[in-house]
Each structure stands twice: as C-alpha cells, then as structure tokens.
Design an enzyme around this catalytic site. Structure first.
Site, PDB file in Angstrom:
ATOM      1  N   THR A  33       1.270  -4.268   4.961  1.00  0.00           N
ATOM      2  CA  THR A  33       1.109  -5.464   4.121  1.00  0.00           C
ATOM      3  C   THR A  33       1.084  -6.765   4.936  1.00  0.00           C
ATOM      4  O   THR A  33       0.236  -7.632   4.696  1.00  0.00           O
ATOM      5  CB  THR A  33       2.250  -5.515   3.080  1.00  0.00           C
ATOM      6  OG1 THR A  33       2.088  -4.386   2.220  1.00  0.00           O
ATOM      7  CG2 THR A  33       2.224  -6.790   2.267  1.00  0.00           C
TER       8      THR A  33
ATOM      9  N   GLY B 252       7.409   0.943   4.137  1.00  0.00           N
ATOM     10  CA  GLY B 252       7.572  -0.271   3.333  1.00  0.00           C
ATOM     11  C   GLY B 252       8.357  -1.354   4.038  1.00  0.00           C
ATOM     12  O   GLY B 252       9.224  -1.989   3.445  1.00  0.00           O
ATOM     13  N   SER B 253       8.056  -1.595   5.325  1.00  0.00           N
ATOM     14  CA  SER B 253       8.918  -2.484   6.117  1.00  0.00           C
ATOM     15  C   SER B 253       8.315  -3.842   6.428  1.00  0.00           C
ATOM     16  O   SER B 253       8.803  -4.548   7.314  1.00  0.00           O
ATOM     17  CB  SER B 253       9.313  -1.782   7.418  1.00  0.00           C
ATOM     18  OG  SER B 253      10.000  -0.592   7.112  1.00  0.00           O
TER      19      SER B 253
ATOM     20  N   ASP C 229      -1.230   8.674   7.764  1.00  0.00           N
ATOM     21  CA  ASP C 229      -0.196   8.074   6.907  1.00  0.00           C
ATOM     22  C   ASP C 229      -0.310   8.662   5.492  1.00  0.00           C
ATOM     23  O   ASP C 229      -1.413   8.714   4.936  1.00  0.00           O
ATOM     24  CB  ASP C 229      -0.438   6.555   6.888  1.00  0.00           C
ATOM     25  CG  ASP C 229       0.703   5.767   6.282  1.00  0.00           C
ATOM     26  OD1 ASP C 229       1.851   6.244   6.324  1.00  0.00           O
ATOM     27  OD2 ASP C 229       0.446   4.652   5.779  1.00  0.00           O
ATOM     28  N   HIS C 230       0.797   9.081   4.922  1.00  0.00           N
ATOM     29  CA  HIS C 230       0.843   9.591   3.541  1.00  0.00           C
ATOM     30  C   HIS C 230      -0.216  10.657   3.245  1.00  0.00           C
ATOM     31  O   HIS C 230      -1.015  10.519   2.307  1.00  0.00           O
ATOM     32  CB  HIS C 230       0.700   8.439   2.534  1.00  0.00           C
ATOM     33  CG  HIS C 230       1.875   7.520   2.535  1.00  0.00           C
ATOM     34  ND1 HIS C 230       3.088   7.835   1.962  1.00  0.00           N
ATOM     35  CD2 HIS C 230       2.053   6.293   3.084  1.00  0.00           C
ATOM     36  CE1 HIS C 230       3.941   6.845   2.140  1.00  0.00           C
ATOM     37  NE2 HIS C 230       3.345   5.905   2.832  1.00  0.00           N
TER      38      HIS C 230
ATOM     39  N   HIS D 222       6.603  -0.136  -0.846  1.00  0.00           N
ATOM     40  CA  HIS D 222       5.321  -0.597  -0.297  1.00  0.00           C
ATOM     41  C   HIS D 222       4.876  -1.916  -0.948  1.00  0.00           C
ATOM     42  O   HIS D 222       5.280  -2.217  -2.069  1.00  0.00           O
ATOM     43  CB  HIS D 222       4.247   0.469  -0.530  1.00  0.00           C
ATOM     44  CG  HIS D 222       4.478   1.712   0.265  1.00  0.00           C
ATOM     45  ND1 HIS D 222       4.795   2.913  -0.311  1.00  0.00           N
ATOM     46  CD2 HIS D 222       4.454   1.931   1.598  1.00  0.00           C
ATOM     47  CE1 HIS D 222       4.951   3.831   0.635  1.00  0.00           C
ATOM     48  NE2 HIS D 222       4.752   3.259   1.803  1.00  0.00           N
TER      49      HIS D 222
HETATM   50  P1  13P Z   1       4.311  -2.182   3.807  1.00  0.00           P
HETATM   51  O1  13P Z   1       3.580  -2.189   2.507  1.00  0.00           O
HETATM   52  O2  13P Z   1       5.673  -2.745   3.663  1.00  0.00           O
HETATM   53  O3  13P Z   1       3.552  -2.823   4.913  1.00  0.00           O
HETATM   54  O4  13P Z   1       4.527  -0.626   4.203  1.00  0.00           O
HETATM   55  C1  13P Z   1       3.504   0.104   4.836  1.00  0.00           C
HETATM   56  C2  13P Z   1       3.785   1.565   4.879  1.00  0.00           C
HETATM   57  O5  13P Z   1       4.871   2.045   4.626  1.00  0.00           O
HETATM   58  C3  13P Z   1       2.672   2.435   5.299  1.00  0.00           C
HETATM   59  O6  13P Z   1       3.014   3.785   5.231  1.00  0.00           O
HETATM   60  O1  G3H Z   2       1.649   3.072   2.482  1.00  0.00           O
HETATM   61  C1  G3H Z   2       0.466   2.791   2.324  1.00  0.00           C
HETATM   62  C2  G3H Z   2      -0.244   1.942   3.299  1.00  0.00           C
HETATM   63  O2  G3H Z   2       0.068   0.602   3.119  1.00  0.00           O
HETATM   64  C3  G3H Z   2      -1.700   2.238   3.261  1.00  0.00           C
HETATM   65  O3  G3H Z   2      -2.309   1.661   2.165  1.00  0.00           O
HETATM   66  O4  G3H Z   2      -3.512   3.569   1.097  1.00  0.00           O
HETATM   67  O5  G3H Z   2      -4.183   1.183   0.638  1.00  0.00           O
HETATM   68  O6  G3H Z   2      -4.648   2.241   2.863  1.00  0.00           O
HETATM   69  P1  G3H Z   2      -3.757   2.209   1.653  1.00  0.00           P
HETATM   70 ZN    ZN Z   3       4.306   4.252   3.582  1.00  0.00          ZN
END
Ligand code: 13P
Ligand code: G3H
Ligand code: ZN
EC number: 4.1.2.13
Length: 316
Positions: free
Chosen positions: A256, A211-212, A81-82, A179
């Site tokens: 989240t 961000g869902s 992720d990211h 997010h």
């Molecule tokens: P939330 O913060 O809405 O759960 O989004 C998570 C997210 O986009 C992780 O890449």
């Molecule tokens: O988009 C980010 C995710 O919620 C992951 O969060 O980088 O704190 O692990 P984190």
């Molecule tokens: Zn994200």
C-alpha cells in the site's frame, strides 16, 4: 542474484526484517532495485496473483531477470504473494520463483495443514521454500468486542503444531494488522503480547507480518491536497518494526505505501502540469521517489547496510 527467503531469514533472524515489496510494473521494478542498492539491503520481490495477470506473468519475469543483470550486486528472493494451490504449483514448476506463499488461512485448521503440506512437498522437491498463514488478517472495527477480535488472531498454542505438521518454512501471523490503507479505526495497535507468545513456542522460526504499510499521514495529506479522497487512512507505526524483528518477524510485507507514492507523484505532477500528456516525466519522478521510499523503509526495517554481510554469507 535470486536466492530463497530461507537464506535471507538465516542472516536476519532476531536482528532485522527483510522488506517484501509487491511490484506490478517496470517503474516499480527499477525503483525497487535502485532503492535497495542505495540502502545496501537484501530484499524480497513479491508478486501477487493480480500482478501476474496485470500484463503477463512472463513480462514480470523478464523485467526481474533484466533488472538482475543491470544491478548484479542485488540479492533478493522472488516470492509468490497470497497464492492458491493452483498458482503455487504453477510458480513451483516455473523455475523462476524461489519462494511461494500458500494462503489457506480461510480454511479450517486441518484443511490448512493438508493444503500447506501438499505445497511444501512439491516445493521442497525443487529447492523452493514455502510461507503459510495461520489466523486471519482483517480490519478490526472499533465496535467489535475484544474476544471477537482476538479469535481472528493467530493462536500461539496451535502455531507450533501447525508448523510441525505442515512443514512450512515460515509462518505469516495475524497480530492486528490488515491489508490496505485503512488498518485501524481507533486506538488498536500491533499485538506484541500475541507475537511474543508465538515466538516463545517457535524459537528461531521465521515469522511474517503482512499488512505492514505505515500509510504516512503526510503522504495522505499530499494526495488529498492534490484531489485525492483518502479519509481516515491509517497504518502501522514503522518505529515498531525492529521490536517485531527481535520477536522473530523476519519478513515485513509492504504494498500500500508504494501505491501511495505512485498516487501522490502522479496527482501532484498532473496538477502542476495540466498541459502535459507525456507519460515519461511523471514516470521518471516516480522511479526516483519510489527508490527513496524503499531506501527509507529499509532503514526502518534495519536491513540497510546488510547487503555486504549477506553476500559474504552466500560466498559472493
Ligand atoms: P499492505 O496493504 O499493508 O501494504 O500489506 C501488503 C501485504 O501484506 C502483501 O501481502
Ligand atoms: O496482500 C495483497 C497485496 O497488497 C497485493 O495486492 O492482490 O491487489 O496485487 P493485489
Ligand atoms: Zn498480505
């Protein structure tokens, strides 16, 4: 069984979305697998850079491989992720991840394409798929003008060019989400108008919604009643997931909401049992609550009950 997100998207496109859940520890891993088998859903495990360094990246890999043995029916992708360039390359070379996200959305258009293409070339050479992002997620304050807010959203006119030139396999789009637990300060909502324009230009191409989390108000109230201080937390209406799926969203990211379950369980547990100092009783409650939460979320995403069809599609 670990598969690519591409395979899962082929099964889901236009009908439902696959839940992409961030995990950091053993309790989340167990709850996630249990919840997805309870609802019979395919799923995506998301690992952030922060999760990779929380304990050790090898620890997460070992937990997931072990969960795969404990729950042999599970079908899931392992996704970074990211990712930045360096972390994407590490994950591609690790032989563990089936999918990576390169997040160069903060760069200008040409640089975003160039960085994404570099990752795509390296990933595809190893059968790994790539998610990229165009547009910028972010909380939109009420005082920000409509044109200022719109400028951060994904521009449908350049999305097609971005996908064609970068070669990415799926595209994260900015359509009003952000997010964390404080997504909307006023009456803002998902921008389905922008999403449908993107889909019109990229028919059949898998889109991703970051961000869902829904930030359920009853969860926030319970956390606050047990000593928390989450004032004004607000999220995405989960009843809109299927509409987004019909418009090409095949992956919906949720982190989240899972953190809120953890916070509620532990705050309530220690409030009710101030004498306790054993980590296992609240851990057990959390795993069960997290599994329930995942199964309920999969119902909203429409992925519940799809596991057997996906297994058949994969010849399992
Ligand atoms: P939330 O913060 O809405 O759960 O989004 C998570 C997210 O986009 C992780 O890449
Ligand atoms: O988009 C980010 C995710 O919620 C992951 O969060 O980088 O704190 O692990 P984190
Ligand atoms: Zn994200």
């Amino acid at each position: 069984m670990i598969v690519t997100t591409k395979k899962l998207f082929e099964a889901a496109y236009g009908k439902y979305a696959i839940g992409a859940y961030n995990i950091n520890n053993l309790e989340q891993t167990m709850g996630l697998f249990q919840g997805c088998l309870m609802s019979r859903s395919p799923f995506i495990i998301q690992i952030s850079k922060g999760a990779r360094t929380y304990t050790h990246k090898k620890m997460l890999e070992a937990m997931i491989r072990t969960a795969d043995e404990i729950f042999p029916e599970a079908v899931f992708a392992v996704h970074l992720d990211h990712g930045d360039e360096q972390t994407c390359m590490e994950c591609i070379e690790s032989g563990f991840y089936s999918s990576v996200m390169i997040d160069a959305s903060h760069e200008d258009f040409e640089t975003n394409i160039a960085i994404t293409k570099k990752i795509v070339d390296a990933a595809h050479a190893r059968g790994i798929v790539v998610e990229s992002e165009l547009g910028q997620l972010g909380g939109v304050e009420e005082h920000v003008s409509v044109s200022e807010a719109d400028a951060k959203l994904t521009d449908p006119d350049t999305a097609k060019e971005f996908v064609e030139r970068s070669g990415c396999d799926s595209l994260a789009v900015a359509i009003g989400t952000s997010h964390g637990a404080f997504k909307f300060s006023g009456n803002q909502a998902l921008r389905f108008d922008v999403l449908s324009e993107i889909q019109r230009r990229l028919p059949g191409f898998p889109l991703v919604m970051h961000g869902s989390s829904s930030v359920p108000q009853e969860e926030v109230a319970r956390i606050n009643a047990a000593g928390g201080a989450l004032k004004g937390a607000k999220g995405v209406d989960a009843d809109q997931f299927l509409r987004a799926a019909e418009l090409g969203v095949t992956k919906i990211n949720i982190d989240t909401d899972g953190r809120l379950v953890w916070t509620r369980v532990h705050r309530e547990y220690f409030q009710e049992h101030p004498e306790n100092f054993d980590l296992r009783p609240p851990g057990k409650v959390f795993m069960a609550e997290y599994a329930k939460f995942i199964a309920a979320k999969n119902d909203k995403l429409g992925s519940s009950g799809q596991l057997d069809a996906v297994r058949r599609m994969l010849g399992l």
